[in-house]
Design an enzyme around this catalytic site. Structure first.
Site, PDB file in Angstrom:
ATOM      1  N   GLY A   9     106.600  30.802 -47.142  1.00  0.00           N
ATOM      2  CA  GLY A   9     106.069  30.083 -46.916  1.00  0.00           C
ATOM      3  C   GLY A   9     104.585  29.413 -47.514  1.00  0.00           C
ATOM      4  N   GLY A  12     100.866  27.001 -47.182  1.00  0.00           N
ATOM      5  CA  GLY A  12     100.098  26.430 -45.829  1.00  0.00           C
ATOM      6  C   GLY A  12      98.997  27.106 -46.167  1.00  0.00           C
ATOM      7  N   GLN A  13      98.093  26.882 -45.237  1.00  0.00           N
ATOM      8  CA  GLN A  13      96.855  27.500 -45.140  1.00  0.00           C
ATOM      9  C   GLN A  13      96.364  28.788 -45.318  1.00  0.00           C
ATOM     10  OE1 GLN A  13      95.216  27.576 -41.285  1.00  0.00           O
ATOM     11  NE2 GLN A  13      93.403  27.656 -41.777  1.00  0.00           N
ATOM     12  N   ASP A  35     108.547  27.968 -50.969  1.00  0.00           N
ATOM     13  CA  ASP A  35     108.170  27.212 -49.952  1.00  0.00           C
ATOM     14  C   ASP A  35     109.200  26.297 -50.011  1.00  0.00           C
ATOM     15  OD1 ASP A  35     105.557  26.521 -48.486  1.00  0.00           O
ATOM     16  OD2 ASP A  35     106.648  24.898 -48.032  1.00  0.00           O
ATOM     17  N   ILE A  36     109.077  25.188 -48.531  1.00  0.00           N
ATOM     18  CA  ILE A  36     109.625  24.161 -48.317  1.00  0.00           C
ATOM     19  C   ILE A  36     109.478  23.109 -49.752  1.00  0.00           C
ATOM     20  CG2 ILE A  36     109.506  23.698 -46.539  1.00  0.00           C
ATOM     21  CD1 ILE A  36     112.761  22.990 -45.789  1.00  0.00           C
ATOM     22  N   ARG A  37     108.286  23.116 -49.684  1.00  0.00           N
ATOM     23  CA  ARG A  37     107.297  22.058 -49.852  1.00  0.00           C
ATOM     24  C   ARG A  37     107.278  22.579 -51.779  1.00  0.00           C
ATOM     25  NH1 ARG A  37     102.024  21.343 -47.605  1.00  0.00           N
ATOM     26  NH2 ARG A  37     102.740  22.904 -46.933  1.00  0.00           N
ATOM     27  N   TYR A 142     105.251  27.418 -29.074  1.00  0.00           N
ATOM     28  CA  TYR A 142     105.012  28.575 -30.568  1.00  0.00           C
ATOM     29  C   TYR A 142     104.872  30.019 -30.014  1.00  0.00           C
ATOM     30  CZ  TYR A 142     101.100  30.398 -34.239  1.00  0.00           C
ATOM     31  OH  TYR A 142     101.361  30.838 -34.888  1.00  0.00           O
ATOM     32  N   LYS A 146     106.243  32.775 -30.785  1.00  0.00           N
ATOM     33  CA  LYS A 146     106.081  34.092 -31.307  1.00  0.00           C
ATOM     34  C   LYS A 146     106.489  35.820 -30.442  1.00  0.00           C
ATOM     35  CE  LYS A 146     104.405  32.212 -34.782  1.00  0.00           C
ATOM     36  NZ  LYS A 146     104.258  33.055 -36.768  1.00  0.00           N
ATOM     37  N   ILE A 172      92.710  30.861 -37.584  1.00  0.00           N
ATOM     38  CA  ILE A 172      91.908  31.188 -38.997  1.00  0.00           C
ATOM     39  C   ILE A 172      91.166  30.053 -39.423  1.00  0.00           C
ATOM     40  CG2 ILE A 172      92.729  31.507 -40.994  1.00  0.00           C
ATOM     41  CD1 ILE A 172      93.053  33.149 -39.278  1.00  0.00           C
TER      42      ILE A 172
HETATM   43  P1  NAD Z   1     101.099  26.079 -42.610  1.00  0.00           P
HETATM   44  O1  NAD Z   1     101.859  24.819 -41.414  1.00  0.00           O
HETATM   45  O2  NAD Z   1     100.048  26.315 -43.050  1.00  0.00           O
HETATM   46  O3  NAD Z   1     102.409  27.157 -43.549  1.00  0.00           O
HETATM   47  C1  NAD Z   1     103.497  26.999 -42.916  1.00  0.00           C
HETATM   48  C2  NAD Z   1     103.960  27.232 -44.739  1.00  0.00           C
HETATM   49  O4  NAD Z   1     105.425  26.938 -44.540  1.00  0.00           O
HETATM   50  C3  NAD Z   1     103.875  25.747 -44.992  1.00  0.00           C
HETATM   51  O5  NAD Z   1     103.359  25.335 -46.121  1.00  0.00           O
HETATM   52  C4  NAD Z   1     105.562  24.681 -44.967  1.00  0.00           C
HETATM   53  O6  NAD Z   1     105.837  23.462 -46.323  1.00  0.00           O
HETATM   54  C5  NAD Z   1     106.042  26.101 -45.167  1.00  0.00           C
HETATM   55  N1  NAD Z   1     107.614  25.864 -44.395  1.00  0.00           N
HETATM   56  C6  NAD Z   1     108.294  25.527 -43.100  1.00  0.00           C
HETATM   57  N2  NAD Z   1     109.555  25.080 -43.056  1.00  0.00           N
HETATM   58  C7  NAD Z   1     109.678  26.244 -43.725  1.00  0.00           C
HETATM   59  C8  NAD Z   1     110.812  26.453 -44.439  1.00  0.00           C
HETATM   60  N3  NAD Z   1     112.543  25.999 -43.307  1.00  0.00           N
HETATM   61  N4  NAD Z   1     111.128  27.247 -45.357  1.00  0.00           N
HETATM   62  C9  NAD Z   1     110.102  27.788 -45.646  1.00  0.00           C
HETATM   63  N5  NAD Z   1     108.486  27.399 -45.722  1.00  0.00           N
HETATM   64  C10 NAD Z   1     108.959  26.478 -45.243  1.00  0.00           C
HETATM   65  O7  NAD Z   1     101.128  27.343 -41.275  1.00  0.00           O
HETATM   66  P2  NAD Z   1     100.089  28.913 -41.764  1.00  0.00           P
HETATM   67  O8  NAD Z   1      98.457  28.503 -41.379  1.00  0.00           O
HETATM   68  O9  NAD Z   1      99.724  29.315 -43.134  1.00  0.00           O
HETATM   69  O10 NAD Z   1     100.516  30.058 -40.511  1.00  0.00           O
HETATM   70  C11 NAD Z   1     101.341  31.312 -41.769  1.00  0.00           C
HETATM   71  C12 NAD Z   1     101.633  32.052 -41.033  1.00  0.00           C
HETATM   72  O11 NAD Z   1     100.515  32.626 -40.035  1.00  0.00           O
HETATM   73  C13 NAD Z   1     102.557  31.359 -39.795  1.00  0.00           C
HETATM   74  O12 NAD Z   1     103.580  32.224 -39.104  1.00  0.00           O
HETATM   75  C14 NAD Z   1     101.739  31.002 -38.392  1.00  0.00           C
HETATM   76  O13 NAD Z   1     102.304  31.227 -36.849  1.00  0.00           O
HETATM   77  C15 NAD Z   1     100.733  32.061 -38.345  1.00  0.00           C
HETATM   78  N6  NAD Z   1      99.873  31.981 -38.149  1.00  0.00           N
HETATM   79  C16 NAD Z   1      98.594  31.034 -37.940  1.00  0.00           C
HETATM   80  C17 NAD Z   1      97.555  31.071 -37.989  1.00  0.00           C
HETATM   81  C18 NAD Z   1      96.779  29.829 -38.185  1.00  0.00           C
HETATM   82  O14 NAD Z   1      95.133  29.869 -37.568  1.00  0.00           O
HETATM   83  N7  NAD Z   1      96.688  29.283 -39.361  1.00  0.00           N
HETATM   84  C19 NAD Z   1      97.237  31.787 -36.639  1.00  0.00           C
HETATM   85  C20 NAD Z   1      97.900  32.354 -35.837  1.00  0.00           C
HETATM   86  C21 NAD Z   1      99.486  32.680 -36.783  1.00  0.00           C
END
Ligand code: NAD
Length: 316
Positions: A9, A12-13, A35-37, A142, A146, A172
């Protein structure tokens, strides 16, 4: 010891910036992103494979090929999107984690990182300085996934000795990659719109305080926790991390100090408000401070200044 890292993954962000930091730390050739994308920007030496974390056979083949010493599982469906697709959110957030936990035990992967969230708390958790241990009754799919994930992590550590480490990230805030559908996304959108339009309409009400953290601190915390000696870690569910707590009105005031004409307004009736209302306003992270020397670098003014400078440079 040579470390080989796999990020699941990674587009993502958080993954985008964690990948940069891990490549700097361990070398480009030792960090495998997946990543899936497909990724939007890939350096000429960066390693990327398309992988769905729900495809256990593909994951196993990936792990057998690279023999990672560290795996970072970031693939998940976030809070706001999860409410639109609860079954999918549960499936991805639970079965993605279970696949990684089971393969880590089967293949002897040394260290796993999996992030949890402040969403594990719920309406009956204390709202101010929420402690590590308290009533936890999350009411978003969610948050439920978690909290279940945290229990699994602790269980796999106790039962199989798996070295899994976790942080309950606050919201974040970052400028490199757009956020992925969470309740705290307003605190990122506000910067983009302040610079592009001079105005922003918040989907959360002006006095909704939530814990947030600048990406630089979130990445530093992640690397620090992964480097900490295992015997110092008392928590194998997930560590509270406080970050900075502020309301939409307070961040708007801070932005106005740099962009005096910025105009903030507030929408009503957004479904994300109910999720935000069930979450803590501030967090107690004493365990992280004591166990792995955690301390925050970016407060609200420092973060606001850095965000605006970087976004301006990025657009010029
Ligand atoms: P995001 O949504 O920006 O990125 C998630 C990534 O996972 C994406 O690039 C998506 O394409 C990929 N993905 C989705 N389904 C998939 C699959 N089946 N197989 C492989 N990849 C797949 O999320 P993020 O903000 O980068 O968060 C990352 C982690 O941190 C997550 O577990 C999220 O719950 C946790 N988190 C994030 C925040 C925040 O504010 N960003 C806060 C608390 C916890």
């Amino acid at each position: 010891m040579k470390e080989t890292v796999i990020i699941l993954g990674s587009n993502g962000q958080i993954g985008t910036e964690l990948a940069i930091a891990l490549r700097e730390k361990f070398g480009v050739e030792n960090v495998v992103t997946t990543d899936i994308r497909e990724p939007q920007n890939l350096g000429s030496h960066d390693i990327f494979h398309p992988i769905n974390v729900l495809d256990k056979e593909a994951l196993k083949a990936l792990f057998l090929t690279y023999k990672p010493t560290q795996v970072y599982l970031l693939a998940a469906m976030l809070s706001a999107t999860g409410e639109q697709y609860p079954q999918k959110a549960w499936d991805l957030n639970m079965n993605g984690l279970l696949n990684v936990l089971d393969l880590a035990v089967e293949l002897g992967i040394k260290k796993i990182f999996w992030p949890s969230s402040i969403a594990v708390f719920g309406p009956h958790s204390p709202k101010v300085n929420t402690p590590q241990y308290c009533v936890m009754d999350p009411n978003s799919i969610y948050g439920i996934s978690k909290l279940s994930g945290e229990r699994l992590c602790e269980y796999y550590h106790a039962k199989y000795g798996l070295d899994i480490r976790s942080i309950r990230y606050p919201g974040i805030i970052s400028w490199k990659t757009a956020p992925g559908g969470g309740t705290t996304d307003y605190a990122v959108h506000i910067f983009f719109e302040a610079l592009a339009k001079g105005a922003y309409q918040s989907f959360l009400s002006e006095n909704t305080a939530l814990p947030m953290m600048y990406m630089n601190d979130a990445v530093r915390a992640t690397l620090q926790l992964m480097d900490a000696p295992a015997e110092q870690l008392r928590i194998r569910s997930s560590y509270n991390l406080a970050g900075i707590s502020f309301t939409p009105a307070e961040i708007a005031e801070e932005i106005k100090k740099i962009l005096p004409n910025f105009d903030m307004s507030y929408a009503q009736g957004d479904p994300r408000q109910a999720i935000a209302d069930s979450w803590p306003q501030s967090i107690d992270d004493t365990y992280a401070q004591q166990d792995w020397d955690w301390s925050l670098h970016f407060d609200l003014p420092a973060m606001t200044k850095d965000m605006i400078e970087n976004l301006k440079n990025n657009n010029s």
